[in-house]
Structure formats: C-alpha cells, structure tokens
Design an enzyme around this catalytic site. Structure first.
Site, mmCIF file in Angstrom:
data_model
loop_
_atom_site.group_PDB
_atom_site.id
_atom_site.type_symbol
_atom_site.label_atom_id
_atom_site.label_comp_id
_atom_site.label_asym_id
_atom_site.label_seq_id
_atom_site.Cartn_x
_atom_site.Cartn_y
_atom_site.Cartn_z
ATOM 1 N N GLU A 1 -1.113 -5.755 4.954
ATOM 2 C CA GLU A 1 -1.337 -5.490 6.373
ATOM 3 C C GLU A 1 -0.845 -4.087 6.700
ATOM 4 O O GLU A 1 0.021 -3.533 6.029
ATOM 5 C CB GLU A 1 -0.562 -6.491 7.229
ATOM 6 C CG GLU A 1 -0.977 -7.933 7.039
ATOM 7 C CD GLU A 1 -0.156 -8.845 7.928
ATOM 8 O OE1 GLU A 1 -0.605 -9.126 9.060
ATOM 9 O OE2 GLU A 1 0.938 -9.261 7.494
ATOM 10 N N ASP B 1 1.788 -8.099 0.713
ATOM 11 C CA ASP B 1 1.308 -8.347 2.070
ATOM 12 C C ASP B 1 0.479 -7.132 2.502
ATOM 13 O O ASP B 1 1.018 -6.113 2.924
ATOM 14 C CB ASP B 1 2.513 -8.546 3.000
ATOM 15 C CG ASP B 1 2.112 -8.876 4.437
ATOM 16 O OD1 ASP B 1 0.926 -8.731 4.771
ATOM 17 O OD2 ASP B 1 3.004 -9.264 5.220
#
Length: 305
Positions: free
Chosen positions: A166, A164
C-alpha cells in the site's frame, strides 16, 4: 468497496535508512530460543501493532483462561518502509524512529515475546515515494532489496517479513509502474536468503496480484496470507492451503465483538487456519479478544498487565 482502516502515520523526516543501521550497528544476537508455550488447539492468531503508538509487549499480555496458552502466535511490527533514493534511483529500506527504537531494543521489546513462543515479524509498507515491491526495474534490483530485508531479519533476530503493498504511489519520483516480474523476483530471492523464516502477505496492492512470472509461481513461498479489510470476510486470492489463510480480519476495538465472534466462528467452521487482528493497543482488550478466542479456542482471554 471496502477500504483499509489503518491509521498510517509516516514521518519521513524521522526515517532512518536500514542500510545505515546495518552498517553502524553491531551484529545482532541470535533470536532467543522460543520457550515451549502451553498447548493450544486451533488457528494461528496474528496481531499487528502500530509501534508509532503502542508497545509490542502488549501482544504477550494475553493468554487463554483455559490452559494458559498464548492468544497470539505471531506479532507484526508495523511498519518499516520501502522508500526511494532519488540520488541512487533505487529502493531503500527505512525505519522511522519508533520502528528503529523497537529494533534497537530487541532485548526488551522482541525477545520477551519470542521467549513466550510468539514469532515476531517486520511488516514493510510503501511510503508515497514511488518505490514498491511491484516495480523493481530488474531482477538484480529486487535481489538487492531482498538482501536488505534478510540482513535486517538476521541483525535483529526477527522471525520474518510481512509484505504490505500500500501507499507506494507508483510513478512518483519518476519510478516505473508495476511490472510482472518484480515481486516474483523479490519473494524468490528472500525465500532463498531465509528458508526457515516467515514470509507473509497482506493481500492488497499490485504485488498481490503478480505472483507468477516466467514459469515461476511464488505462492508456495509464503507462510501466510490474509484479508486486508477489517470487519470483513474475504479469502485471499493465493494458492495456499486453508491452514495458511486468514479470510477473517478484525480491528481490535474497531470491529464489533459480535462481528469478531462471527468471523472466528466461520474461520473454524470452514476450516481456515489463521485469524488476523490489527491495532492491539495498551488498554485491557480482554473483552474484545475473548469474543474471538471463545470461538477459536473455546476459552476466554486473560489480560495480564
């Protein structure tokens, strides 16, 4: 433009280095053999759990009223972090106290799910320190981090890793900006280290758009990829068959039941093989879950505390 709705609670002061954990901890027992689950026809259902607030065991509390199969096939521990060590100037793998607690108590937090036939995957997320999957400065640096990931999977008897990309905040602490080869090197090394395990992609961030480099395309090295925007339909931009993609994404309790049902119905009608959910908590969410299981599997969901 949609934005992710995750609540992202990160406590840097409580973070623990995975390297330290690996050095101090005993060798993990092998993952428990999955007990055959009752047959279930339909897409793979995925549940992310914010372990800062909720128990992984919630994933195993939902079965189909018709047939008794597990509602969820993959449970994602959310989340470990990719941090930056300013002393060594290298990316490190960290677990906050809540993630560490789940891993240290694998016998009671992970094995019960695996014994039901549910795969348990560890998500790894940026942590505002400049380190990310897309800015390893060399192939060796990427391979070193891949080894930390695969060692963690082996140590705690996990079923794989979820990426992920982010909150890395590339450039912080003097780190580099995303480059073309970093994620390709990382995924290639991780797949080589754990050929039989899951590698999944939360389809967001610089890494997700850098899947090919030097004649190598790592798309086929992923088992799954999913849309990161809850309550929406968006086909991940990765060269995987429909059976491995989730264009639908819902937040349980946050996405309306009508939207969850419509996205599930579209998943089936358009032939996609995965349905992503986020933020399963400890409440009885059988009404929210049934909204999509009726469309995916032709059955209501049963909650067993």
């Amino acid at each position: 433009m949609f934005t992710p709705v995750r609540s992202r609670m990160r406590t840097a002061a409580l973070a623990l280095s995975a390297l330290t954990a690996l050095a101090l901890g005993a060798t993990a027992t092998a993952g428990a053999a999955a007990a055959p689950a009752p047959a279930k026809q339909g897409p793979t259902s995925v549940a992310y759990v914010e372990v800062n607030n909720n128990s992984m065991l919630n994933v195993g509390k939902y079965t189909l009223a018709n047939g008794g199969g597990n509602v969820f096939d993959v449970a994602v521990i959310f989340a470990a972090n990719i941090n930056y060590d300013t002393g060594t100037k290298a990316a490190t793998l960290y677990f906050n106290e809540n993630v560490q607690r789940v891993l240290d108590n694998a016998a009671t937090q992970i094995r019960p799910l695996q014994q039901k036939g549910i795969k348990v995957v560890l998500s790894v997320l940026g942590n505002h320190q400049g380190a990310g999957f897309a800015n390893f400065p060399s192939q060796q640096a990427a391979s070193t981090f891949a080894k930390r990931l695969s060692d963690t999977v082996a140590k705690y008897g996990l079923d794989g890793i979820d990426f992920d990309d982010e909150y890395a905040e590339y450039g912080n602490n003097g780190t580099g900006q995303p480059n073309a080869g970093s994620f390709v090197y990382l995924v290639s090394a991780l797949r080589a280290n754990m050929p039989g395990k899951i590698i999944s992609l939360y389809n967001i961030g610089p890494a997700a758009s850098r899947l090919s480099y030097g004649g190598v395309d790592v798309s086929s090295k992923f088992d799954y990829a999913w849309n990161p925007y809850y309550g929406t339909w968006q086909v991940p931009g990765i060269a995987l068959p429909k059976s491995k993609l989730s264009p639908a994404a819902v937040e349980i309790g946050g996405t309306s039941q009508s939207t969850a049902a419509a996205l599930a119905r579209r998943t089936v009608s358009e032939g996609y093989g995965v349905y992503l959910t986020y933020n399963l908590d400890g409440a009885d969410r059988s009404a929210d879950v049934s909204a999509f299981t009726r469309e995916l599997y032709g059955s209501d969901a049963r909650y067993t505390p």
